[in-house]
Design a protein around this motif. Structure first.
Motif, PDB file in Angstrom:
ATOM      1  N   VAL A 222       0.772  -1.117  -0.174  1.00 16.68           N
ATOM      2  CA  VAL A 222       0.048   0.014   0.213  1.00 16.68           C
ATOM      3  C   VAL A 222       0.731   1.234  -0.051  1.00 16.68           C
ATOM      4  O   VAL A 222       0.675   2.083   0.782  1.00 16.68           O
ATOM      5  CB  VAL A 222      -1.011  -0.012   1.239  1.00 16.68           C
ATOM      6  N   CYS A 223       1.778   0.997  -1.095  1.00 11.40           N
ATOM      7  CA  CYS A 223       2.620   2.429  -1.065  1.00 11.40           C
ATOM      8  C   CYS A 223       3.176   2.688  -2.312  1.00 11.40           C
ATOM      9  O   CYS A 223       3.142   1.827  -3.136  1.00 11.40           O
ATOM     10  CB  CYS A 223       3.862   2.116  -0.308  1.00 11.40           C
ATOM     11  N   GLY A 224       3.278   4.019  -2.744  1.00 11.61           N
ATOM     12  CA  GLY A 224       3.886   4.228  -4.050  1.00 11.61           C
ATOM     13  C   GLY A 224       5.301   4.488  -4.406  1.00 11.61           C
ATOM     14  O   GLY A 224       5.946   3.676  -3.538  1.00 11.61           O
ATOM     15  N   SER A 225       5.906   5.295  -5.007  1.00  9.85           N
ATOM     16  CA  SER A 225       7.211   5.312  -5.290  1.00  9.85           C
ATOM     17  C   SER A 225       7.914   5.947  -4.030  1.00  9.85           C
ATOM     18  O   SER A 225       9.203   5.500  -3.721  1.00  9.85           O
ATOM     19  CB  SER A 225       7.577   6.179  -6.754  1.00  9.85           C
ATOM     20  N   LEU A 226       7.490   6.813  -3.557  1.00 13.08           N
ATOM     21  CA  LEU A 226       8.130   7.744  -2.596  1.00 13.08           C
ATOM     22  C   LEU A 226       7.947   7.006  -1.052  1.00 13.08           C
ATOM     23  O   LEU A 226       7.322   7.721  -0.240  1.00 13.08           O
ATOM     24  CB  LEU A 226       7.519   8.909  -2.333  1.00 13.08           C
ATOM     25  N   VAL A 227       8.552   6.076  -0.788  1.00 10.55           N
ATOM     26  CA  VAL A 227       8.534   5.054   0.384  1.00 10.55           C
ATOM     27  C   VAL A 227       8.838   6.167   1.496  1.00 10.55           C
ATOM     28  O   VAL A 227       8.356   6.109   2.626  1.00 10.55           O
ATOM     29  CB  VAL A 227       9.136   3.848   0.462  1.00 10.55           C
ATOM     30  N   THR A 228       9.965   6.659   1.307  1.00 12.23           N
ATOM     31  CA  THR A 228      10.618   7.808   2.193  1.00 12.23           C
ATOM     32  C   THR A 228       9.461   8.866   2.895  1.00 12.23           C
ATOM     33  O   THR A 228       9.865   9.251   3.794  1.00 12.23           O
ATOM     34  CB  THR A 228      11.688   8.376   1.464  1.00 12.23           C
ATOM     35  N   GLU A 229       8.481   9.011   1.965  1.00 14.06           N
ATOM     36  CA  GLU A 229       7.476  10.036   2.444  1.00 14.06           C
ATOM     37  C   GLU A 229       6.244   9.199   2.685  1.00 14.06           C
ATOM     38  O   GLU A 229       5.740   9.818   4.022  1.00 14.06           O
ATOM     39  CB  GLU A 229       7.399  11.023   1.413  1.00 14.06           C
ATOM     40  N   GLU A 230       5.690   8.384   2.003  1.00 11.11           N
ATOM     41  CA  GLU A 230       4.546   7.691   2.527  1.00 11.11           C
ATOM     42  C   GLU A 230       4.569   6.795   3.527  1.00 11.11           C
ATOM     43  O   GLU A 230       3.709   6.733   4.201  1.00 11.11           O
ATOM     44  CB  GLU A 230       4.053   7.069   1.091  1.00 11.11           C
ATOM     45  N   GLN A 231       5.678   6.124   3.546  1.00  8.62           N
ATOM     46  CA  GLN A 231       5.845   4.886   4.784  1.00  8.62           C
ATOM     47  C   GLN A 231       7.143   5.125   5.105  1.00  8.62           C
ATOM     48  O   GLN A 231       7.735   3.904   5.133  1.00  8.62           O
ATOM     49  CB  GLN A 231       5.328   3.722   4.324  1.00  8.62           C
ATOM     50  N   PRO A 232       7.713   6.150   5.708  1.00  3.92           N
ATOM     51  CA  PRO A 232       8.983   5.797   6.164  1.00  3.92           C
ATOM     52  C   PRO A 232       9.355   4.938   7.385  1.00  3.92           C
ATOM     53  O   PRO A 232      10.384   4.515   7.478  1.00  3.92           O
ATOM     54  CB  PRO A 232       9.374   7.642   6.605  1.00  3.92           C
ATOM     55  N   HIS A 233       8.420   4.835   8.361  1.00  4.14           N
ATOM     56  CA  HIS A 233       8.837   3.973   9.385  1.00  4.14           C
ATOM     57  C   HIS A 233       8.882   2.240   8.853  1.00  4.14           C
ATOM     58  O   HIS A 233       9.535   1.643   9.562  1.00  4.14           O
ATOM     59  CB  HIS A 233       7.379   4.151  10.268  1.00  4.14           C
ATOM     60  N   ALA A 234       8.156   2.152   7.378  1.00  9.65           N
ATOM     61  CA  ALA A 234       8.624   0.761   7.228  1.00  9.65           C
ATOM     62  C   ALA A 234      10.107   0.653   6.653  1.00  9.65           C
ATOM     63  O   ALA A 234      10.554  -0.603   6.311  1.00  9.65           O
ATOM     64  CB  ALA A 234       7.682   0.511   5.833  1.00  9.65           C
ATOM     65  N   MET A 235      10.893   1.563   6.595  1.00  9.73           N
ATOM     66  CA  MET A 235      12.357   1.480   6.163  1.00  9.73           C
ATOM     67  C   MET A 235      13.106   1.517   7.258  1.00  9.73           C
ATOM     68  O   MET A 235      14.416   0.903   6.987  1.00  9.73           O
ATOM     69  CB  MET A 235      12.716   2.691   5.366  1.00  9.73           C
ATOM     70  N   LEU A 236      12.868   1.816   8.471  1.00 12.06           N
ATOM     71  CA  LEU A 236      13.644   1.831   9.567  1.00 12.06           C
ATOM     72  C   LEU A 236      14.394   0.714  10.112  1.00 12.06           C
ATOM     73  O   LEU A 236      15.712   0.629  10.147  1.00 12.06           O
ATOM     74  CB  LEU A 236      13.100   2.150  10.881  1.00 12.06           C
ATOM     75  N   ILE A 237      13.850  -0.414  10.077  1.00 14.27           N
ATOM     76  CA  ILE A 237      14.480  -1.727  10.595  1.00 14.27           C
ATOM     77  C   ILE A 237      15.125  -2.325   9.702  1.00 14.27           C
ATOM     78  O   ILE A 237      16.501  -2.928   9.789  1.00 14.27           O
ATOM     79  CB  ILE A 237      13.235  -2.926  11.224  1.00 14.27           C
TER      80      ILE A 237
END
Length: 295
Positions: A222-237
Motif C-alpha cells: 500500500v505504497c507508491g514510489s516515495l516510500v521515504t515520504e509515504e511510509q518512512p517507518h517501514a524503512m527503519l528496521i
C-alpha cells in the motif's frame, strides 16, 4: 531534501543516521530552492553528466567512500555513479529505482509532460501526473487527497523552475540500460519499492540481475514510489539491519525528551522475529548483514 523529509524527520531514523553519518544532499541542477532558470542556450545534461557531477561534489568535500541513498531518478543516477566509481561507493540504498530504458508507456508520458512543461510550465495536469508517479492511489484518493504529504509536494512543485525540471526529465528520458553494469556491481545494496509504484518492475529487475549475495529487496505494501515520504517507518528496521553490516549502530538511548525508540534494540541486536512480514507489514526478503566483500 523534499524526497527525504519524511524519513529524516522520524526520531528513530535521525538517531541512527545522524549519529553515524554526515549527510550530504545533492539536488539535480536547478532544483534547489531559489534556483534561477537555467539558460536554454546550455545543452541538456546526459545521465552520465549528472553522474560525473556527483563525483565532483565528492571531490569538493574530500569524500573518498560513501553510502548513497537515492529515490527513483536520483537512485538511477547514484547507481550509474556506483558503476562508474566502484571504489568510492561502499553501499547503496535505492528507493523505487530506475534501471532500464523507459518503457513505451513511460516514454509517452515523459514526452507529454515535456511538452506541457514547455508550453504551460508546472500546470495542474503535470502536477497530477507526477503525483501519480510518487504516491499510491490510496493517498491521492478523494478521501485523503488533502493529506499533508500530497499538499506539501504540490507546494514544492510550485516552487521549482519549470524549465529546470523539464531539462532533468529530458535527461532521464534518454537514460540507458544499467543491467550489464549491475551484474558486476559488488557493493551491498538495499532496495525499497512500493507495491503500487509504476517502477515496481524496475526494482524487481535490479534484484534479479545483481548478485544475490550483495542485494536485498523490501517491497512495501500500500505504497507508491516515495516510500521515504509515504511510509518512512517501514524503512527503519531494514536500514538498521543493513547498516549493522558496516558496524554502524543506533546510540543506546535517544536524546532526552524523545523517549525510547520502539525499534531500538537494548543490546544492539535485532531479533529475526522483527523482520517477519507480519510484524512489518512488508514483503521482506532476507538481508545478509555480513558479506565477504573481497572476492
Amino acid at each position: 531534501m523534499s524526497c527525504f523529509q519524511g524519513l529524516f524527520f522520524c526520531p528513530e531514523a535521525s538517531s541512527l543516521l545522524f549519529h553515524n553519518f554526515c549527510v550530504y544532499h545533492i539536488d539535480a541542477p536547478g532544483h534547489e530552492l531559489g534556483a534561477a532558470a537555467i539558460s536554454s542556450n546550455l545543452p541538456v545534461p546526459t545521465v552520465d553528466d549528472l553522474a560525473e557531477q556527483v563525483a565532483e561534489v565528492l571531490d569538493h568535500f574530500g569524500l573518498h567512500e560513501v553510502i548513497c541513498m537515492g529515490v527513483t531518478a536520483g537512485a538511477y543516477i547514484l547507481t550509474l555513479f556506483s558503476i562508474k566509481y566502484r571504489e568510492r561507493v561502499a553501499g547503496l540504498i535505492l528507493v523505487s529505482p530506475l534501471c532500464r530504458e523507459p518503457s513505451w508507456t513511460e516514454w509517452f508520458y515523459n514526452k507529454l509532460m515535456i511538452n506541457l512543461f514547455y508550453f504551460y510550465g508546472i500546470c495542474g495536469v503535470v502536477k497530477e501526473t507526477l503525483l501519480q508517479r510518487y504516491f499510491s492511489e490510496e493517498l491521492r484518493s478523494t478521501q485523503s487527497g488533502k493529506s499533508d504529504i500530497v499538499q506539501a509536494c504540490r507546494r514544492l512543485l510550485d516552487e521549482r523552475q519549470s524549465k529546470n525540471v523539464m531539462r532533468f526529465l529530458q535527461a532521464i528520458d534518454k537514460r540507458h540500460d544499467l543491467s550489464e553494469g549491475l551484474k558486476k556491481l559488488r557493493c551491498r545494496t538495499l532496495i525499497f519499492v512500493g507495491e503500487n509504484s509504476p517502477f515496481h518492475q524496475e526494482a524487481l529487475h535490479i534484484n534479479a540481475v545483481m548478485d544475490r549475495r550483495y542485494n536485498a529487496l523490501v517491497e512495501v505494501q500500500v505504497c507508491g514510489s516515495l516510500v521515504t515520504e509515504e511510509q518512512p517507518h517501514a524503512m527503519l528496521i531494514p536500514i538498521e539491519y543493513f547498516l549493522m553490516g558496516y558496524g554502524f549502530y543506533r546510540p543506546p538511548q535517544l536524546s532526552p525528551g524523545l523517549g525510547s525508540s520502539p525499534i531500538s534494540p537494548s543490546d544492539s541486536y535485532i531479533s529475526a522475529d522483527l523482520l517477519s512480514p507480519e510484524s512489518l507489514g512488508l514483503k521482506l526478503k532476507p538481508i545478509k548483514t555480513r558479506l565477504a566483500m573481497n572476492e
